[in-house]
Structures are given as structure tokens and as C-alpha cells.
Write a protein that holds these residues in place. Structure first.
Motif, PDB file in Angstrom:
ATOM      1  N   MET A 181       0.842  -1.199   0.000  1.00 16.05           N
ATOM      2  CA  MET A 181       0.000   0.000   0.000  1.00 16.05           C
ATOM      3  C   MET A 181       0.875   1.246   0.000  1.00 16.05           C
ATOM      4  N   PRO A 182       0.991   1.947  -1.138  1.00 11.25           N
ATOM      5  CA  PRO A 182       1.690   3.240  -1.134  1.00 11.25           C
ATOM      6  C   PRO A 182       0.839   4.303  -0.466  1.00 11.25           C
ATOM      7  N   ALA A 183       1.429   5.037   0.486  1.00 10.08           N
ATOM      8  CA  ALA A 183       0.705   6.076   1.219  1.00 10.08           C
ATOM      9  C   ALA A 183       1.547   7.344   1.204  1.00 10.08           C
ATOM     10  N   GLY A 184       1.348   8.175   0.195  1.00 10.50           N
ATOM     11  CA  GLY A 184       2.196   9.356   0.039  1.00 10.50           C
ATOM     12  C   GLY A 184       3.615   8.920  -0.251  1.00 10.50           C
ATOM     13  N   ASP A 185       4.565   9.390   0.552  1.00 12.75           N
ATOM     14  CA  ASP A 185       5.946   8.990   0.358  1.00 12.75           C
ATOM     15  C   ASP A 185       6.306   7.754   1.180  1.00 12.75           C
ATOM     16  N   ALA A 186       5.324   7.160   1.859  1.00 13.65           N
ATOM     17  CA  ALA A 186       5.555   5.942   2.634  1.00 13.65           C
ATOM     18  C   ALA A 186       5.085   4.737   1.829  1.00 13.65           C
ATOM     19  N   GLN A 187       5.981   3.765   1.667  1.00 16.67           N
ATOM     20  CA  GLN A 187       5.650   2.533   0.961  1.00 16.67           C
ATOM     21  C   GLN A 187       5.437   1.453   2.014  1.00 16.67           C
ATOM     22  N   LEU A 188       4.196   0.982   2.143  1.00 20.76           N
ATOM     23  CA  LEU A 188       3.839   0.121   3.263  1.00 20.76           C
ATOM     24  C   LEU A 188       3.490  -1.294   2.803  1.00 20.76           C
ATOM     25  N   LEU A 189       3.797  -2.249   3.659  1.00 15.76           N
ATOM     26  CA  LEU A 189       3.404  -3.643   3.464  1.00 15.76           C
ATOM     27  C   LEU A 189       2.577  -4.064   4.666  1.00 15.76           C
ATOM     28  N   LEU A 190       1.301  -4.404   4.418  1.00 14.72           N
ATOM     29  CA  LEU A 190       0.415  -4.853   5.481  1.00 14.72           C
ATOM     30  C   LEU A 190       0.448  -6.374   5.551  1.00 14.72           C
ATOM     31  N   ALA A 191       0.539  -6.885   6.784  1.00 12.61           N
ATOM     32  CA  ALA A 191       0.596  -8.331   6.980  1.00 12.61           C
ATOM     33  C   ALA A 191      -0.459  -8.730   8.006  1.00 12.61           C
ATOM     34  N   PRO A 192      -1.707  -8.949   7.577  1.00  9.45           N
ATOM     35  CA  PRO A 192      -2.732  -9.417   8.512  1.00  9.45           C
ATOM     36  C   PRO A 192      -2.441 -10.841   8.971  1.00  9.45           C
ATOM     37  N   SER A 193      -2.497 -11.062  10.278  1.00 14.61           N
ATOM     38  CA  SER A 193      -2.153 -12.356  10.858  1.00 14.61           C
ATOM     39  C   SER A 193      -3.378 -12.988  11.485  1.00 14.61           C
ATOM     40  N   PHE A 194      -3.504 -14.303  11.311  1.00 15.29           N
ATOM     41  CA  PHE A 194      -4.630 -15.039  11.875  1.00 15.29           C
ATOM     42  C   PHE A 194      -4.443 -15.264  13.376  1.00 15.29           C
ATOM     43  N   LYS A 195      -3.189 -15.316  13.831  1.00 19.93           N
ATOM     44  CA  LYS A 195      -2.911 -15.668  15.221  1.00 19.93           C
ATOM     45  C   LYS A 195      -2.486 -14.498  16.097  1.00 19.93           C
ATOM     46  N   GLY A 196      -2.092 -13.397  15.509  1.00 25.92           N
ATOM     47  CA  GLY A 196      -1.558 -12.303  16.322  1.00 25.92           C
ATOM     48  C   GLY A 196      -1.966 -10.949  15.789  1.00 25.92           C
ATOM     49  N   GLN A 197      -1.140  -9.958  16.076  1.00 24.19           N
ATOM     50  CA  GLN A 197      -1.433  -8.600  15.651  1.00 24.19           C
ATOM     51  C   GLN A 197      -1.196  -8.439  14.144  1.00 24.19           C
ATOM     52  N   THR A 198      -1.907  -7.503  13.565  1.00 28.50           N
ATOM     53  CA  THR A 198      -1.673  -7.146  12.166  1.00 28.50           C
ATOM     54  C   THR A 198      -0.556  -6.113  12.135  1.00 28.50           C
ATOM     55  N   LEU A 199       0.486  -6.404  11.378  1.00 28.22           N
ATOM     56  CA  LEU A 199       1.672  -5.557  11.369  1.00 28.22           C
ATOM     57  C   LEU A 199       1.775  -4.786  10.061  1.00 28.22           C
ATOM     58  N   VAL A 200       2.263  -3.546  10.184  1.00 31.02           N
ATOM     59  CA  VAL A 200       2.483  -2.686   9.021  1.00 31.02           C
ATOM     60  C   VAL A 200       3.977  -2.392   8.954  1.00 31.02           C
ATOM     61  N   TYR A 201       4.591  -2.783   7.860  1.00 33.58           N
ATOM     62  CA  TYR A 201       6.012  -2.532   7.646  1.00 33.58           C
ATOM     63  C   TYR A 201       6.191  -1.422   6.619  1.00 33.58           C
ATOM     64  N   ARG A 202       7.268  -0.660   6.800  1.00 32.78           N
ATOM     65  CA  ARG A 202       7.588   0.381   5.832  1.00 32.78           C
ATOM     66  C   ARG A 202       8.839  -0.002   5.060  1.00 32.78           C
ATOM     67  N   HIS A 203       8.768   0.177   3.767  1.00 29.66           N
ATOM     68  CA  HIS A 203       9.916  -0.073   2.895  1.00 29.66           C
ATOM     69  C   HIS A 203      10.803   1.167   2.891  1.00 29.66           C
ATOM     70  N   VAL A 204      12.053   1.009   3.290  1.00 33.76           N
ATOM     71  CA  VAL A 204      12.981   2.137   3.333  1.00 33.76           C
ATOM     72  C   VAL A 204      14.177   1.836   2.440  1.00 33.76           C
ATOM     73  N   VAL A 205      14.706   2.890   1.839  1.00 34.89           N
ATOM     74  CA  VAL A 205      15.895   2.787   0.993  1.00 34.89           C
ATOM     75  C   VAL A 205      17.091   3.264   1.815  1.00 34.89           C
ATOM     76  N   VAL A 206      18.129   2.466   1.850  1.00 35.04           N
ATOM     77  CA  VAL A 206      19.305   2.755   2.658  1.00 35.04           C
ATOM     78  C   VAL A 206      20.510   2.926   1.736  1.00 35.04           C
ATOM     79  N   ASP A 207      21.187   4.081   1.878  1.00 38.41           N
ATOM     80  CA  ASP A 207      22.407   4.337   1.123  1.00 38.41           C
ATOM     81  C   ASP A 207      23.593   3.940   1.994  1.00 38.41           C
ATOM     82  N   LEU A 208      24.245   2.840   1.653  1.00 31.79           N
ATOM     83  CA  LEU A 208      25.352   2.339   2.464  1.00 31.79           C
ATOM     84  C   LEU A 208      26.592   3.216   2.367  1.00 31.79           C
ATOM     85  N   SER A 209      26.602   4.146   1.426  1.00 34.16           N
ATOM     86  CA  SER A 209      27.748   5.034   1.306  1.00 34.16           C
ATOM     87  C   SER A 209      27.599   6.272   2.174  1.00 34.16           C
ATOM     88  N   ALA A 210      26.448   6.431   2.811  1.00 30.56           N
ATOM     89  CA  ALA A 210      26.207   7.621   3.635  1.00 30.56           C
ATOM     90  C   ALA A 210      26.962   7.526   4.956  1.00 30.56           C
TER      91      ALA A 210
END
Length: 548
Positions: free
Chosen positions: A519-548
Motif C-alpha cells: 500500500m503506497p501512502a504518500g511517500d511511505a511505501q507500506l506492506l500490510l501483513a494481517p495475521s490469523f494468530k496475532g497482531q496485524t503488522l504494518v512494515y515500511r519499505h525504506v531505501v538505505v544508502d550504504l555510502s552515507a
């Protein structure tokens, strides 16, 4: 009177004597040698220079006028912040042939007149980006013959007029942490002696100044936990309505289809509304002619279609879905063909049939019974090459591919995917010109198949015991695959274009997921993971520059 005159006469010789003594004192004072400036025992000093050997610390009692200081064979290993601030006139500082291992942040603060700094032949492994902060007059810097393996980005930024730099004799690891140095050397006016890489093997003995920037692959990504929704769920469906972003989640434990709204200010999903649904397995939003509908599929108690009324700002029931046709729904898929809206329901009962419904004027009407008596578990709509197709997965037979017939305005069975007879779900993606299918299996390996023109061929098997959810998705040109399991954590794979395969990328602490939803939400790129046994988690996709 005679006595008085005698006292006045005797005072004249005393006055003359005092004047003579004062003059003699002036003469003696004029001939006294100048006072020796302070100098520690380990140093040799002149009025403006100091040369120190075996010092146990940076000497404190040096002449204030010192402009040149040399420390050799010092008996200490660290230079702390402000170590030389008591020598503000220093112009030349030589710290060669010591055993320094650490130079702290702001070690040279207060030395605004320093022009020459030599730190050679020590045991320094790393420096902070603030090591040289405040040296605005520095023109010559040598860090030769240390053990430096990397240098922090912008370490030389405070050195506005640096003209000469020497980094020879270090063990530079020419990875992403050194990429900035390659760029800086290419554009700076500072003259730098040739520097050579010690590692990695492919760059060993290569001159840093000559390294091509394209050889540095320094951009990576990560999925980080962004928001926790404190409830289980079995499906998640994002949608746009009236320029706002929402997501509908099926929550059988809460007897509801929960609708959340994205808050662009708080940058979080917030509660918005709930639709009663005691045994919801899927809540499918559809926006048809600017009107919002939600198809609520339930295991028991019938399935319904709700309509959002903007006047009352609430969902109201629009119609029932025939319970004789749809008995035990397991999945919903909505799509548009030639301008008409449809949704299909996969039925997993022994007596039901996977069915197709079509929107007409003011409601959805039964259009076609697709696949009766097969206990279907998943649907996937594929619209490629102008040929709409629907793939139906079943726990009792191989997935079946239906192709839309424009003359009959119905789906027609086209064939089976015989390589995987027990797929729980099928998802598709395209990479370049090729079409692929991802098939999840509860027992055995999940499969990646590629279309070869006349048939599908297997290109990869992924360990997936206990898998009921598998989803490929694309984020900013990077393709991923989320593979869930009831017995282990979720695995994220990334597509390797060169090998034409998925490679393991990251593990997420999600157990028993029933879906994955990008689910893209503005500048946040999100991955929703609904779980049958626990909490529903929302992850954010981040870009990391290893040269920084």
C-alpha cells in the motif's frame, strides 16, 4: 636652634644615599637575563616552538606564544576533545611516530590558526566526521601510514582551504563507505597523493582516484516495523475514495469488517468505520461510478454487499449474495472488463460454486457459475496482452485458467497448471517481457513458473511448509515476494534480474499471515501483513544508502 640645624644637615646625606641606591638597583635590573619561558621536563622549548618526547599527556604548561608543537613517542594513546585549546596560536602540529589509536571529536577545537597537521605512523583505525571540525585555516593534512580502513563521509568538509592531503600507507577497504571519497577526490581542488585499496580483492592495489563509481552498488532496502494494529485479521484491501486512502480488513474475531483511514498528518492508519460481519473472511471494496461498495464474504450467516452513504456517513446493506450459490467463500477478486465491473467469489464448500457477479445499474447480479464442486481457495485476475484471464486455485485439483470470451461475455476454461496439483493460491507478475506465476503450497515447496509461449515451466522452488499466503509486489522498481507460513516467520525474497530468480532478502516476525498487501501512502511505501494468530503488522519499505 643649633640642634634643629644639625638635624636638617644630617638629612641631606641620607637623601643622596637613597637616590644612589635606587640608581644602582636600576643598573642591576637592566643587566639581569630574561626569564626562561615555562617548558615541561619532556620538552625542549624556545619562545614559539616546543619539541616533546615521551610525554604522558598533551603538555599544558607551554609558552602561550608557541606556534609549533611536535609530539613524538608519546606515552598515551588517545587525544580527547579540546586537547590543544590552550595553544590558540598554533600554526604547525606534528604528531608522528606515536601510538595513537583514537582521536576524539573536536580534538583540535580552538586551533583556528593551524595550517599544518601531520598525524603519521600511528595505529589509528578510524576517525569521526567531526575530528577536524574548526580547522578553518588548515592547508596541509597528512594521515599517512596509519591503519585507516575507512573515512566517514564529509570528514574534510570543515577544511575550506585544504590544499594538500596525504593518505598513503593506510589499509583502505574500498567498499560503499569509501564511495564518497572517490567522488570528493574527483571534484576537489585539494592535491592528494595516490591512494591504493587494500580490499576487497577485486579492488586490491587499485588506485582510489581511478575507481569507477558504477562499480559501487551501495543502495539497499529494508522493511522496518512501522505500525502495529492490535488485532488479528485475515485479509487487507487498500482503496482510494474521494481522494482519501483507506484499507478494509476482515476481522472474524471482532465480528467486523474494519475500515481504517490513512492520516496524512499523523502518517498512521486510524479507525474510521466498522461493518458488522460475525464470520468475515474477506472484505472487498469497489468504487463504481464514484460510489463505494464493500463486498463482505462470510463463512456463516450469508454474504452481503454494503454501500457507503455520504449523507449519513455510514455503511448500509445494499443486497444479499445468493447463499445457495455461495456457501463457504474463501476469496474475492474484483476487476473491470470492457468497461463493466465484476467480482468473483471463490467457494470452498463441497456443494458451492465459484461465481461471477456483474454490476448493472443499481446492484450486482449473478453472471456465471465458474467452477462448481471443487472447493476453491483463491482467485487471481490477469489482464495481459488484451486477454483477461481468471486463475482459480483449488485444494482438490490443479489450478484452472479461464480466458474471457468477448463474444460470449463469459470466462471459458482454457487449461490447467498441471505442474502443481495442490496449490493453495496463485499470484502473477511480469519481469521484463516474461510472465510468471507464484503458487503457494501448504505441504511441499511453493513454485515459481514462467510462461514459455505454449506452457509453463518451473524456474524455482521455495521451501514453504505451512504456507497459505504468498504475494509478489513491486516497490520503486524493486520486485519482492512475501512468503508466509503457519510454522515459521515470514520470508521476504527479492528478484535477482541477472539470475532470473528470487533470492532470500529478509525475515519478518509475522506468524500465520493470511495475506500480504502493498500500500503506497504518500511517500511511505507500506506492506500490510494481517495475521490469523496475532497482531496485524504494518512494515515500511525504506531505501538505505550504504555510502552515507
Amino acid at each position: 636652634m643649633a640642634g634643629l640645624r644639625t638635624r636638617r644637615g644630617s638629612g641631606l646625606p641620607l637623601l643622596a644615599l637613597s637616590v644612589l641606591g635606587f640608581c644602582l638597583m636600576l643598573q642591576v635590573s637592566a643587566k639581569r637575563p630574561p626569564k626562561t619561558p615555562p617548558c615541561p621536563p619532556s620538552c625542549s622549548c624556545t619562545r614559539d616552538t616546543a619539541f616533546c618526547v615521551d610525554s604522558k599527556a598533551v603538555p599544558r604548561n607551554l609558552p602561550a606564544e608557541v606556534i609549533s608543537l611536535t609530539l613524538v613517542n608519546a606515552a598515551f594513546s588517545e587525544i580527547q576533545a579540546g586537547a590543544f585549546s590552550h595553544l590558540p596560536l598554533l600554526q604547525f602540529l606534528l604528531l608522528n611516530s606515536n601510538k595513537f589509536t583514537l582521536i576524539g571529536d573536536d580534538a583540535f577545537t580552538g586551533l583556528s590558526h593551524l595550517q599544518y597537521l601531520f598525524i603519521e605512523n600511528n595505529d589509528i583505525w578510524a576517525l569521526s566526521k567531526f575530528t577536524f571540525r574548526g580547522l578553518k585555516s588548515l592547508t596541509h593534512l597528512s594521515l599517512a601510514n596509519n591503519n585507516l580502513q575507512t573515512l566517514p563521509r564529509d570528514i574534510f568538509r570543515p577544511l575550506d582551504i585544504l590544499s594538500d592531503l596525504d593518505l598513503r600507507g593506510n589499509s583502505l577497504n574500498c567498499d560503499c563507505k569509501v564511495k564518497w571519497l572517490v567522488e570528493w577526490l574527483a571534484h576537489t581542488n585539494t592535491t592528494a597523493a595516490p591512494i591504493y585499496c587494500a580490499s576487497p580483492p577485486r579492488f586490491q592495489e587499485h588506485k582510489v582516484q581511478d575507481l569507477p563509481l558504477r562499480e559501487f552498488d551501495c543502495i539497499t532496502t529494508d522493511f522496518v516495523l512501522y505500525q502495529t494494529l492490535s488485532f488479528p485479521a485475515v485479509s487487507a484491501e487498500p482503496f482510494l475514495y474521494s481522494s482519501d486512502l483507506y484499507v478494509a480488513l476482515a476481522q472474524p474475531g471482532a465480528s467486523a469488517c474494519t475500515v481504517l483511514k490513512w492520516d496524512y498528518v499523523e502518517r498512521q492508519l486510524q479507525d474510521y468505520d466498522r461493518i458488522p460481519a460475525p464470520s468475515a473472511v474477506h472484505c472487498k471494496p469497489m468504487v463504481v461510478d464514484s460510489q463505494l461498495y464493500v463486498v463482505v464474504a462470510q463463512l456463516f450467516g450469508g454474504s452481503y454487499i454494503y454501500h457507503w452513504d455520504p449523507n449519513t456517513t455510514r455503511f448500509t446493506k445494499l443486497q444479499d449474495i445468493d447463499p445457495q450459490r455461495v456457501r463457504k467463500p474463501n476469496d474475492l477478486e474484483a476487476f473491470r472488463i470492457d468497461g463493466d465491473w465484476y467480482f468473483a467469489v471463490a467457494d470452498s464448500s463441497k456443494a458451492g460454486a465459484t461465481s461471477l457477479y456483474r454490476w448493472h445499474q443499481n446492484g450486482f447480479y449473478s453472471h456465471q457459475a465458474l467452477h462448481p464442486w471443487h472447493r476453491d481457495t483463491d482467485l487471481e485476475f490477469v489482464d495481459g496482452e488484451g486477454k483477461p484471464r481468471l486463475i482459480v486455485s483449488s485444494s482438490s485439483q490443479a489450478p484452472v485458467i479461464y480466458q474471457w470470451s468477448r463474444t460470449q461475455k463469459q470466462f471459458v476454461a482454457q487449461g490447467e497448471i498441471s505442474q502443481v496439483p495442490d496449490a493453495q493460491a496463485v499470484k502473477h507478475f511480469r519481469a521484463g517481457r516474461d510472465s510468471y506465476l507464484c503458487l503457494s503450497r501448504y505441504i511441499g515447496d511453493s513454485k515459481i513458473l514462467r510462461w514459455e509461449g505454449t506452457r509453463f515451466s518451473e524456474v524455482q522452488a521455495l521451501p514453504s511448509r505451512g504456507s497459505l499466503a504468498l504475494q509478489p509486489f513491486l516497490v520503486g522498481g524493486r520486485r519482492y515476494l512475501a512468503l508466509g507460513s503457519d510454522f515459521s516467520f515470514t520470508q521476504i525474497y527479492q528478484w535477482d534480474e541477472g539470475r532470473q530468480k528470487f533470492v532470500r532478502f529478509q525475515e519478518l516476525a509475522v506468524q500465520a499471515p493470511r495475506a500480504f498487501c502493498y500500500m503506497p501512502a504518500g511517500d511511505a511505501q507500506l506492506l500490510l501483513a494481517p495475521s490469523f494468530k496475532g497482531q496485524t503488522l504494518v512494515y515500511r519499505h525504506v531505501v538505505v544508502d550504504l555510502s552515507a
